[in-house]
Design a protein around this motif. Sequence first.
Motif: not given
Length: 92
Positions: A2-3, A31-32, A83-84, A86
């Motif tokens: 997460k950032t 968070t990972y 939601t995500w 990369r």
Amino acid sequence: MKTPPLAPFPESNFDAGKMPSPEHALAAYTTYLSYFGTYTVDAKKHVVTIHVEGSLAPDYTDTEQARPYKLEGDRLEISDSKTWRRVLERVR
């Protein structure tokens, strides 16, 4: 991951064998996410499927994780568009 990333834990030092507190370890775990394995690509459907051999989250191990993708030039985006996301970009 997460950032923004978590700040370093003051009590831990992996190189010295000092582990984080239980609270910090839980924060890091939640968070990972990390997993590895082989993959296949369905270019017609724009889906990459990772055949997970191992994972930080044990429930991912021995599963198949299908992920939609877009490939434009040197830029690969793997995302659900909600939601995500990369983004990987080839460096020349």
